[in-house]
Design a protein around this motif. Sequence first.
Motif, PDB file in Angstrom:
ATOM      1  N   GLU A 143       0.425  -1.370   0.076  1.00 43.29           N
ATOM      2  CA  GLU A 143       0.092   0.359  -0.052  1.00 43.29           C
ATOM      3  C   GLU A 143       1.235   1.032  -0.031  1.00 43.29           C
ATOM      4  O   GLU A 143       2.631   0.955   0.594  1.00 43.29           O
ATOM      5  CB  GLU A 143      -1.185  -0.025   1.399  1.00 43.29           C
ATOM      6  N   THR A 144       0.550   2.075  -0.235  1.00 54.22           N
ATOM      7  CA  THR A 144       1.106   3.694  -0.684  1.00 54.22           C
ATOM      8  C   THR A 144       0.558   4.496   0.172  1.00 54.22           C
ATOM      9  O   THR A 144      -0.887   4.244   0.594  1.00 54.22           O
ATOM     10  CB  THR A 144       1.352   3.721  -1.984  1.00 54.22           C
ATOM     11  N   PRO A 145       1.553   5.649   0.542  1.00 52.65           N
ATOM     12  CA  PRO A 145       0.643   6.257   1.521  1.00 52.65           C
ATOM     13  C   PRO A 145      -0.307   6.903   1.288  1.00 52.65           C
ATOM     14  O   PRO A 145      -0.091   7.536  -0.098  1.00 52.65           O
ATOM     15  CB  PRO A 145       1.625   7.268   1.590  1.00 52.65           C
ATOM     16  N   GLY A 146      -1.765   7.180   0.953  1.00 54.40           N
ATOM     17  CA  GLY A 146      -2.445   8.294   0.935  1.00 54.40           C
ATOM     18  C   GLY A 146      -2.064   9.458   0.808  1.00 54.40           C
ATOM     19  O   GLY A 146      -1.433  10.134   0.820  1.00 54.40           O
ATOM     20  N   ILE A 147      -2.698  10.509  -0.591  1.00 56.05           N
ATOM     21  CA  ILE A 147      -2.896  11.595  -1.148  1.00 56.05           C
ATOM     22  C   ILE A 147      -3.607  12.150  -0.977  1.00 56.05           C
ATOM     23  O   ILE A 147      -5.018  11.550  -1.198  1.00 56.05           O
ATOM     24  CB  ILE A 147      -1.695  11.455  -2.595  1.00 56.05           C
ATOM     25  N   GLU A 148      -3.372  13.578  -0.013  1.00 58.83           N
ATOM     26  CA  GLU A 148      -4.982  14.085  -0.438  1.00 58.83           C
ATOM     27  C   GLU A 148      -4.827  15.325  -0.943  1.00 58.83           C
ATOM     28  O   GLU A 148      -3.654  15.893  -0.828  1.00 58.83           O
ATOM     29  CB  GLU A 148      -5.132  15.048   1.628  1.00 58.83           C
ATOM     30  N   GLY A 201     -11.141  22.175  -2.302  1.00 60.94           N
ATOM     31  CA  GLY A 201     -13.406  22.897  -2.445  1.00 60.94           C
ATOM     32  C   GLY A 201     -13.460  21.518  -1.245  1.00 60.94           C
ATOM     33  O   GLY A 201     -14.602  21.613  -0.819  1.00 60.94           O
ATOM     34  N   GLN A 202     -13.154  20.252  -1.927  1.00 58.74           N
ATOM     35  CA  GLN A 202     -12.999  18.733  -0.902  1.00 58.74           C
ATOM     36  C   GLN A 202     -11.635  18.600  -0.421  1.00 58.74           C
ATOM     37  O   GLN A 202     -10.808  18.254  -1.161  1.00 58.74           O
ATOM     38  CB  GLN A 202     -14.180  18.361  -1.349  1.00 58.74           C
ATOM     39  N   ASP A 203     -12.389  17.332   0.859  1.00 58.71           N
ATOM     40  CA  ASP A 203     -11.095  16.627   1.509  1.00 58.71           C
ATOM     41  C   ASP A 203     -10.954  15.610  -0.100  1.00 58.71           C
ATOM     42  O   ASP A 203     -12.231  15.158   0.426  1.00 58.71           O
ATOM     43  CB  ASP A 203     -11.092  16.021   2.788  1.00 58.71           C
ATOM     44  N   THR A 204      -9.852  15.171   0.232  1.00 57.57           N
ATOM     45  CA  THR A 204     -10.116  13.795  -1.055  1.00 57.57           C
ATOM     46  C   THR A 204      -8.941  12.740  -0.287  1.00 57.57           C
ATOM     47  O   THR A 204      -7.233  13.420  -0.946  1.00 57.57           O
ATOM     48  CB  THR A 204     -10.344  13.710  -2.762  1.00 57.57           C
ATOM     49  N   VAL A 205      -9.010  11.474  -0.468  1.00 54.26           N
ATOM     50  CA  VAL A 205      -7.615  10.653   0.014  1.00 54.26           C
ATOM     51  C   VAL A 205      -7.982   9.528  -0.877  1.00 54.26           C
ATOM     52  O   VAL A 205      -8.962   8.935  -1.622  1.00 54.26           O
ATOM     53  CB  VAL A 205      -7.757   9.984   1.216  1.00 54.26           C
ATOM     54  N   VAL A 206      -6.652   9.658  -1.531  1.00 56.58           N
ATOM     55  CA  VAL A 206      -6.449   8.743  -2.869  1.00 56.58           C
ATOM     56  C   VAL A 206      -5.806   8.163  -2.046  1.00 56.58           C
ATOM     57  O   VAL A 206      -4.726   7.948  -1.509  1.00 56.58           O
ATOM     58  CB  VAL A 206      -6.039   9.508  -4.145  1.00 56.58           C
ATOM     59  N   GLN A 207      -5.709   6.479  -2.008  1.00 59.22           N
ATOM     60  CA  GLN A 207      -4.923   5.774  -1.722  1.00 59.22           C
ATOM     61  C   GLN A 207      -4.822   4.383  -2.740  1.00 59.22           C
ATOM     62  O   GLN A 207      -5.578   3.536  -2.901  1.00 59.22           O
ATOM     63  CB  GLN A 207      -5.201   4.532  -0.251  1.00 59.22           C
ATOM     64  N   ASP A 208      -3.217   3.599  -2.956  1.00 64.75           N
ATOM     65  CA  ASP A 208      -2.841   3.331  -4.597  1.00 64.75           C
ATOM     66  C   ASP A 208      -1.742   1.777  -3.599  1.00 64.75           C
ATOM     67  O   ASP A 208      -2.025   2.372  -2.717  1.00 64.75           O
ATOM     68  CB  ASP A 208      -2.136   3.733  -5.296  1.00 64.75           C
ATOM     69  N   GLN A 254      -3.545  -3.704  -9.525  1.00 61.82           N
ATOM     70  CA  GLN A 254      -3.302  -2.719  -9.734  1.00 61.82           C
ATOM     71  C   GLN A 254      -4.563  -1.978  -9.225  1.00 61.82           C
ATOM     72  O   GLN A 254      -5.404  -2.168  -9.327  1.00 61.82           O
ATOM     73  CB  GLN A 254      -2.485  -1.313 -10.491  1.00 61.82           C
ATOM     74  N   LEU A 255      -4.584  -1.827  -7.949  1.00 60.71           N
ATOM     75  CA  LEU A 255      -5.280  -0.860  -6.992  1.00 60.71           C
ATOM     76  C   LEU A 255      -5.055   0.455  -6.884  1.00 60.71           C
ATOM     77  O   LEU A 255      -4.936   1.398  -6.261  1.00 60.71           O
ATOM     78  CB  LEU A 255      -5.842  -1.612  -5.217  1.00 60.71           C
TER      79      LEU A 255
END
Length: 110
Positions: free
Chosen positions: A41-46, A50-57, A104-105
């Motif tokens: 897992e990679t660290p999440g990217i925030e 206008g909104q908070d979004t966290v993307v984790q690969d 890949q997720l």
Amino acid sequence: MALTVFVPSGVTITVTPQTVDKFGTRTPGTPVKVPGCVIYETPGIETLGGQDTVVQDAQVLAPPDTVVTSTDRVTVNGKTYEVVATPIIWRSPLTGNEPCVQIQLRRVKG
């Protein structure tokens, strides 16, 4: 003798096949548990804008007989990810051996 990547102490993932109709609506199929996987897992990217979004690969190395497509969902350690690319079957050019499937997720929250 075929070499197979199988990690006895690895993670069990759950692959949920998805049927997608012409409107893009997903219908989940029967979940399948796949033991002996390795996950990175990679660290999440925030993202702020206008909104908070966290993307984790994440990358999963699964046993070679794992059936997964680019429309499926995968649950790992209680987190559900979408498969974001066509899974890759690793194949040795010298022996033809296929030791694992790389998946890949991506998980988007917010």
